[in-house]
Scaffold this active site. Sequence first.
Site, PDB file in Angstrom:
ATOM      1  CB  SER A 137      -0.922   0.177   1.195  1.00  0.00           C
ATOM      2  OG  SER A 137      -1.424   1.409   1.512  1.00  0.00           O
ATOM      3  CE1 TYR A 151       2.499   6.906  15.025  1.00  0.00           C
ATOM      4  CE2 TYR A 151       0.118   7.473  15.329  1.00  0.00           C
ATOM      5  CZ  TYR A 151       1.326   8.198  15.230  1.00  0.00           C
ATOM      6  OH  TYR A 151       1.663   9.119  15.861  1.00  0.00           O
TER       7      TYR A 151
END
Length: 231
Positions: A137, A151
């Site tokens: 990604s 995160y």
Amino acid sequence: MAKHVVITGANRGIGLGFVKYYLANGDSVSACCRQPAQASALIQLAESYPNLNIIQLDVTDETSVQALPRHLNDAPIDLLINNAGYYGPKGIGFGQLHAPEWQKVLAVNTIAPLMVTQTCYPMLQKATNAKVVCISSKMGSMADNQSGGSYLYRSSKAGLNAALKSLAIDLSSEEIYCVAFHPGWVQTDMGGPNALITVNEAVAQMAECIDKLDAGQSGLFLNFDGQVIPW
């Protein structure tokens, strides 16, 4: 010439899109998912395509991964697509982080693709110019990160990219080519209905890039259309 394609997370979304694409291309597809008995789309496809093999695989379960060669009859693998992924709970910001959930995201997105590839390595060696694709990604790109947050997912995909780069270097002498793909913002359960492209569009463009993948591109982080993404 027909290929043997192995796909993880094959029961929905991009994984299912790849299954449909390569079956339509006349290839032999081994579609891996956690609960085959509930994979209705794959079961329906199997009624029309005898070259589809549905395999139970939990990518985070070591015993399940180690059983994969037996399920594949140790057959040569021309293309391995590590697609299975997990975003984790959304909306968790700094100050709300919990290690167990983070570890779960890392286990699926970062560690599992390399463990599956390692298990499949002898079968990849049997093919000529085998290819390993990891669905990553753009959220794993540190250069592209302008908004912070996320995160768990960001770190898991950045870790995957780092591991993929090393894998490409280590396997280069055997002409096994490895690449990480950002599939785009795709209309899947994870991407949502407002995403920019359909599964079919993303898969077709990635498949075109995969078909052309060579030593010069091995180890790169690519957009679904073949453009290089900065790490």
